[in-house]
Scaffold this active site. Structure first.
Site, PDB file in Angstrom:
ATOM      1  N   CYS A  40      32.589  39.525  38.049  1.00 12.79           N
ATOM      2  CA  CYS A  40      32.756  40.052  36.690  1.00 12.79           C
ATOM      3  C   CYS A  40      33.657  39.079  35.927  1.00 12.79           C
ATOM      4  CB  CYS A  40      33.405  41.432  36.794  1.00 12.79           C
ATOM      5  SG  CYS A  40      34.016  42.117  35.242  1.00 12.79           S
ATOM      6  N   HIS A  41      33.565  39.100  34.613  1.00 11.40           N
ATOM      7  CA  HIS A  41      34.416  38.173  33.848  1.00 11.40           C
ATOM      8  C   HIS A  41      35.905  38.432  34.110  1.00 11.40           C
ATOM      9  CE1 HIS A  41      34.452  35.121  30.561  1.00 11.40           C
ATOM     10  NE2 HIS A  41      35.728  35.404  30.711  1.00 11.40           N
ATOM     11  N   THR A  42      36.249  39.641  34.500  1.00  6.89           N
ATOM     12  CA  THR A  42      37.666  39.927  34.766  1.00  6.89           C
ATOM     13  C   THR A  42      38.181  39.138  35.976  1.00  6.89           C
ATOM     14  OG1 THR A  42      37.349  42.121  33.810  1.00  6.89           O
ATOM     15  CG2 THR A  42      39.338  41.798  35.111  1.00  6.89           C
ATOM     16  N   HIS A  62      35.952  42.820  42.514  1.00  5.47           N
ATOM     17  CA  HIS A  62      36.076  44.277  42.343  1.00  5.47           C
ATOM     18  C   HIS A  62      34.739  44.941  42.071  1.00  5.47           C
ATOM     19  CE1 HIS A  62      36.253  42.606  38.282  1.00  5.47           C
ATOM     20  NE2 HIS A  62      35.797  43.768  37.848  1.00  5.47           N
ATOM     21  N   GLU A  63      33.636  44.179  42.167  1.00  5.79           N
ATOM     22  CA  GLU A  63      32.314  44.756  41.881  1.00  5.79           C
ATOM     23  C   GLU A  63      31.486  44.613  43.160  1.00  5.79           C
ATOM     24  OE1 GLU A  63      30.476  44.337  37.555  1.00  5.79           O
ATOM     25  OE2 GLU A  63      29.592  42.826  38.837  1.00  5.79           O
ATOM     26  N   CYS A  92      42.259  60.549  42.506  1.00 10.69           N
ATOM     27  CA  CYS A  92      42.905  61.331  43.566  1.00 10.69           C
ATOM     28  C   CYS A  92      42.645  62.823  43.367  1.00 10.69           C
ATOM     29  CB  CYS A  92      44.406  61.044  43.611  1.00 10.69           C
ATOM     30  SG  CYS A  92      45.350  61.797  42.281  1.00 10.69           S
ATOM     31  N   CYS A  95      46.792  63.941  40.551  1.00  9.14           N
ATOM     32  CA  CYS A  95      47.879  63.438  39.702  1.00  9.14           C
ATOM     33  C   CYS A  95      47.757  64.027  38.289  1.00  9.14           C
ATOM     34  CB  CYS A  95      47.889  61.909  39.668  1.00  9.14           C
ATOM     35  SG  CYS A  95      46.573  61.175  38.677  1.00  9.14           S
ATOM     36  N   CYS A  98      44.599  62.785  36.556  1.00 11.60           N
ATOM     37  CA  CYS A  98      43.362  63.407  37.044  1.00 11.60           C
ATOM     38  C   CYS A  98      43.257  64.854  36.567  1.00 11.60           C
ATOM     39  CB  CYS A  98      43.303  63.364  38.567  1.00 11.60           C
ATOM     40  SG  CYS A  98      42.843  61.752  39.236  1.00 11.60           S
ATOM     41  N   CYS A 106      43.382  57.590  36.775  1.00 11.73           N
ATOM     42  CA  CYS A 106      44.217  58.089  37.878  1.00 11.73           C
ATOM     43  C   CYS A 106      45.329  57.083  38.163  1.00 11.73           C
ATOM     44  CB  CYS A 106      43.341  58.251  39.131  1.00 11.73           C
ATOM     45  SG  CYS A 106      44.272  58.638  40.626  1.00 11.73           S
ATOM     46  N   ARG A 110      47.955  53.150  41.222  1.00 15.85           N
ATOM     47  CA  ARG A 110      47.878  52.096  40.204  1.00 15.85           C
ATOM     48  C   ARG A 110      49.057  51.111  40.284  1.00 15.85           C
ATOM     49  NH1 ARG A 110      47.573  48.300  37.897  1.00 15.85           N
ATOM     50  NH2 ARG A 110      46.679  47.763  35.857  1.00 15.85           N
ATOM     51  N   CYS A 169      31.505  48.035  38.492  1.00 18.88           N
ATOM     52  CA  CYS A 169      32.187  47.699  37.235  1.00 18.88           C
ATOM     53  C   CYS A 169      31.219  47.620  36.061  1.00 18.88           C
ATOM     54  CB  CYS A 169      33.008  46.416  37.354  1.00 18.88           C
ATOM     55  SG  CYS A 169      33.961  46.101  35.846  1.00 18.88           S
ATOM     56  N   ARG A 364      24.735  38.502  35.810  1.00  9.54           N
ATOM     57  CA  ARG A 364      25.453  38.733  37.054  1.00  9.54           C
ATOM     58  C   ARG A 364      24.795  37.954  38.192  1.00  9.54           C
ATOM     59  NH1 ARG A 364      29.564  40.224  34.666  1.00  9.54           N
ATOM     60  NH2 ARG A 364      30.562  42.263  34.984  1.00  9.54           N
TER      61      ARG A 364
HETATM   62  P1  NAD Z   1      30.568  37.611  30.058  1.00  4.00           P
HETATM   63  O1  NAD Z   1      31.315  36.339  30.084  1.00  4.00           O
HETATM   64  O2  NAD Z   1      29.354  37.737  30.911  1.00  4.00           O
HETATM   65  O3  NAD Z   1      30.106  37.950  28.561  1.00  4.00           O
HETATM   66  C1  NAD Z   1      30.871  37.655  27.430  1.00  4.00           C
HETATM   67  C2  NAD Z   1      29.914  37.325  26.281  1.00  4.00           C
HETATM   68  O4  NAD Z   1      30.668  37.141  25.088  1.00  4.00           O
HETATM   69  C3  NAD Z   1      29.123  36.025  26.489  1.00  4.00           C
HETATM   70  O5  NAD Z   1      27.735  36.255  26.306  1.00  4.00           O
HETATM   71  C4  NAD Z   1      29.671  35.092  25.423  1.00  4.00           C
HETATM   72  O6  NAD Z   1      28.714  34.155  24.911  1.00  4.00           O
HETATM   73  C5  NAD Z   1      30.103  36.079  24.360  1.00  4.00           C
HETATM   74  N1  NAD Z   1      31.101  35.552  23.431  1.00  4.00           N
HETATM   75  C6  NAD Z   1      32.169  34.773  23.697  1.00  4.00           C
HETATM   76  N2  NAD Z   1      32.855  34.511  22.558  1.00  4.00           N
HETATM   77  C7  NAD Z   1      32.197  35.136  21.565  1.00  4.00           C
HETATM   78  C8  NAD Z   1      32.430  35.245  20.152  1.00  4.00           C
HETATM   79  N3  NAD Z   1      33.479  34.671  19.569  1.00  4.00           N
HETATM   80  N4  NAD Z   1      31.570  35.973  19.423  1.00  4.00           N
HETATM   81  C9  NAD Z   1      30.487  36.574  19.991  1.00  4.00           C
HETATM   82  N5  NAD Z   1      30.215  36.491  21.327  1.00  4.00           N
HETATM   83  C10 NAD Z   1      31.079  35.784  22.091  1.00  4.00           C
HETATM   84  O7  NAD Z   1      31.628  38.765  30.400  1.00  4.00           O
HETATM   85  P2  NAD Z   1      31.450  40.253  30.969  1.00  4.00           P
HETATM   86  O8  NAD Z   1      31.499  40.234  32.456  1.00  4.00           O
HETATM   87  O9  NAD Z   1      30.334  40.919  30.272  1.00  4.00           O
HETATM   88  O10 NAD Z   1      32.862  40.873  30.490  1.00  4.00           O
HETATM   89  C11 NAD Z   1      33.136  41.006  29.120  1.00  4.00           C
HETATM   90  C12 NAD Z   1      34.583  41.409  28.867  1.00  4.00           C
HETATM   91  O11 NAD Z   1      34.775  42.749  29.321  1.00  4.00           O
HETATM   92  C13 NAD Z   1      35.628  40.587  29.606  1.00  4.00           C
HETATM   93  O12 NAD Z   1      36.758  40.456  28.778  1.00  4.00           O
HETATM   94  C14 NAD Z   1      35.968  41.441  30.817  1.00  4.00           C
HETATM   95  O13 NAD Z   1      37.247  41.126  31.321  1.00  4.00           O
HETATM   96  C15 NAD Z   1      35.909  42.800  30.191  1.00  4.00           C
HETATM   97  N6  NAD Z   1      35.699  43.947  31.084  1.00  4.00           N
HETATM   98  C16 NAD Z   1      36.401  45.091  30.794  1.00  4.00           C
HETATM   99  C17 NAD Z   1      36.185  46.234  31.534  1.00  4.00           C
HETATM  100  C18 NAD Z   1      36.922  47.501  31.218  1.00  4.00           C
HETATM  101  O14 NAD Z   1      36.876  48.440  32.012  1.00  4.00           O
HETATM  102  N7  NAD Z   1      37.594  47.579  30.070  1.00  4.00           N
HETATM  103  C19 NAD Z   1      35.262  46.212  32.611  1.00  4.00           C
HETATM  104  C20 NAD Z   1      34.563  45.034  32.859  1.00  4.00           C
HETATM  105  C21 NAD Z   1      34.789  43.906  32.084  1.00  4.00           C
HETATM  106  N1  AHE Z   2      45.685  43.212  34.527  1.00  7.92           N
HETATM  107  C1  AHE Z   2      45.339  43.220  33.127  1.00  7.92           C
HETATM  108  C2  AHE Z   2      44.611  44.488  32.745  1.00  7.92           C
HETATM  109  C3  AHE Z   2      43.168  44.274  32.939  1.00  7.92           C
HETATM  110  C4  AHE Z   2      42.371  45.496  32.516  1.00  7.92           C
HETATM  111  O1  AHE Z   2      42.528  46.025  31.402  1.00  7.92           O
HETATM  112  N2  AHE Z   2      41.549  45.945  33.426  1.00  7.92           N
HETATM  113  C5  AHE Z   2      40.624  47.025  33.137  1.00  7.92           C
HETATM  114  C6  AHE Z   2      39.455  46.858  34.030  1.00  7.92           C
HETATM  115  S1  AHE Z   2      38.619  45.328  33.808  1.00  7.92           S
HETATM  116  C7  AHE Z   2      37.366  45.445  34.929  1.00  7.92           C
HETATM  117  O2  AHE Z   2      36.598  44.345  34.861  1.00  7.92           O
HETATM  118  C8  AHE Z   2      41.258  48.378  33.464  1.00  7.92           C
HETATM  119  O3  AHE Z   2      40.722  49.178  34.193  1.00  7.92           O
HETATM  120  N3  AHE Z   2      42.387  48.638  32.864  1.00  7.92           N
HETATM  121  C9  AHE Z   2      43.128  49.832  33.136  1.00  7.92           C
HETATM  122  C10 AHE Z   2      44.333  49.513  33.983  1.00  7.92           C
HETATM  123  O4  AHE Z   2      44.959  50.434  34.488  1.00  7.92           O
HETATM  124  O5  AHE Z   2      44.630  48.307  34.124  1.00  7.92           O
HETATM  125  C11 AHE Z   2      46.566  43.099  32.270  1.00  7.92           C
HETATM  126  O6  AHE Z   2      46.405  42.633  31.141  1.00  7.92           O
HETATM  127  O7  AHE Z   2      47.654  43.449  32.759  1.00  7.92           O
HETATM  128 ZN    ZN Z   3      34.903  44.078  36.035  1.00 11.55          ZN
HETATM  129 ZN    ZN Z   4      44.795  60.888  40.204  1.00  8.73          ZN
END
Ligand code: NAD
Ligand code: AHE
Ligand code: ZN
Ligand code: ZN
Length: 369
Positions: A40-42, A62-63, A92, A95, A98, A106, A110, A169, A364
């Protein structure tokens, strides 16, 4: 237990594939043999050094999906042979979070999860006696990993692990953000910024929710074909316009969209995503993760005049109670996952998976152990 693993030694360096030692699960813990994992991008974000919680050396990932190998004392909800998906958002059931009925975040494990250790404060991973950090409570870049029991969703044994790993994820995050966080309603207009796995999963969710228009936005136009497959109706490359992208979307939608989703992790785009929402009611959901020290900003009048800024982690999904149903819906053909898998490779080629993601050439890559 010896385990093939990919070690992140330091920020910005490729992972090293090597054999590590994995200790047996302790009380309340479970050892899992991963069958498949994706990147994943993360993972790339943490490896880049931009994650304030990033620790090295560590076992990222994580995926994933796998099989329970062994359980520690007191574990009752899973047994050896069960098929499981690791959860970076535990559940859990006890908590404050939850029990609130208001969040999936949860907090049972964490704090230690963020410190790269198990809930008892120690690591189960080592190499030549040197301790390695866990990551996001999952560490799926090791064939054998150890997780807290509360961080595992038990799922159908019929489901192919090399597909349902994406429910750990990306796919769940996007679909969940649509239904749990935004609660997109039939007929709504939606703008999706960033067409990686997360953005495409949002598009899939928006189509399932019956959105009337789904505007797919990316600077990499190669992503548009895939977005169309998932249900996008309009395609915008911000580089084709002189106006700010929020103005372009406002002009195309009679004043702005009902919902927007930022799926990139770019704080400037987060602002655009908020500001392209319709006055009075538009909601923008931040999913992308921004680096240490980065902050969002907008003029307060954007919120005063009714736009709403929200965030979503793991799509607001409670993994242990809800993920088994996501798997079943995939098996019934109600959720598309296969289409996200643009590349399959043996685990040993994991660094190529990172390169493809950075180059914008994959959605992916699934790695097989
Ligand atoms: P990815 O790299 O596959 O996709 C990102 C896309 O954004 C790409 O297609 C790229 O071309 C595009 N992009 C980059 N800059 C841009 C811009 N300025 N304007 C328009 N498009 C642009 O990434 P992903 O795996 O899909 O993850 C995306 C984001 O979501 C990451 O920041 C990741 O960390 C985050 N994420 C968050 C959670 C969550 O639970 N909040 C879960 C998973 C991933
Ligand atoms: N460690 C980062 C936080 C990253 C973040 O926000 N993670 C998401 C999941 S990304 C999955 O690809 C998330 O679940 N956030 C909730 C949490 O508890 O972190 C930072 O910036 O500190
Ligand atoms: Zn992820
Ligand atoms: Zn919990």
């Amino acid at each position: 237990m010896k385990s093939r693993a990919a070690i992140a030694w330091e920020a910005g360096k490729p992972l090293e594939i090597t054999e590590i030692d994995v200790e047996d699960p302790r009380e309340g813990e479970v050892m899992v043999r991963l069958v498949a994992t994706s990147v994943c991008h993360t993972d790339a974000y943490t490896l880049s050094g931009a994650d304030p919680e990033g620790l090295f050396p560590s076992v990222l990932g994580h995926e994933g999906a796998g099989v329970v190998e062994a359980v520690g004392a007191g574990v009752t909800s899973v047994a050896p042979g069960d098929h499981v998906i690791p959860l970076y958002t535990a559940e859990c059931g006890k908590c404050k979070f939850c029990l609130s009925g208001k969040t999936n975040l949860c907090q049972a494990v964490r704090a230690t999860q963020g410190q790269g250790v198990m809930p008892d404060g120690s690591s189960r991973f080592s190499l030549n006696g040197r301790s390695l950090h866990h990551y996001m409570g999952c560490s799926t870049f090791s064939e054998y990993t150890v997780l807290p029991e509360v961080s595992l969703a038990k799922v159908s044994r019929e489901a192919p692990m090399d597909k349902i790993c994406l429910l750990g994820c990306g796919v769940t995050t996007g679909i969940g953000a649509v239904f749990n966080t935004a609660k997109v309603e039939r007929g709504a207009t939606v703008a999706v910024f960033g067409l990686g796995a997360i953005g495409l999963a949002v598009i899939q969710g928006a189509q399932m929710a019956g959105a009337s228009r789904i505007i797919a936005i990316d600077i990499n136009t190669d992503k548009f074909d895939m977005a169309r497959q998932f249900g996008a109706t309009d395609f915008v490359n911000p580089n084709d316009y002189n106006d700010p992208i929020q103005q372009v979307i406002i002009d195309q939608t009679d004043g702005g969209v009902d919902y927007s989703f930022e799926c990139i992790g770019n704080v400037n785009v987060m602002r655009s995503a908020l500001e392209c929402c319709h006055k009075g009611w538009g909601e923008s959901i931040i999913i992308g993760v921004a680096g240490a020290g980065e902050e969002i900003s907008t003029r307060p009048v954007q919120l005063v005049t009714g736009r709403v800024w929200k965030g979503s982690a793991f799509g607001g999904v409670k993994g242990r109670s809800e993920l088994p149903d996501y798997v079943d819906r995939y098996m019934k053909g109600e959720i598309m996952i296969d289409e996200f898998v643009t590349h399959d490779m043996p685990f040993e080629r994991i660094n190529e998976a990172f390169e493809l993601l950075h180059a914008g050439k994959s959605i992916r890559t699934v790695l097989h152990y």
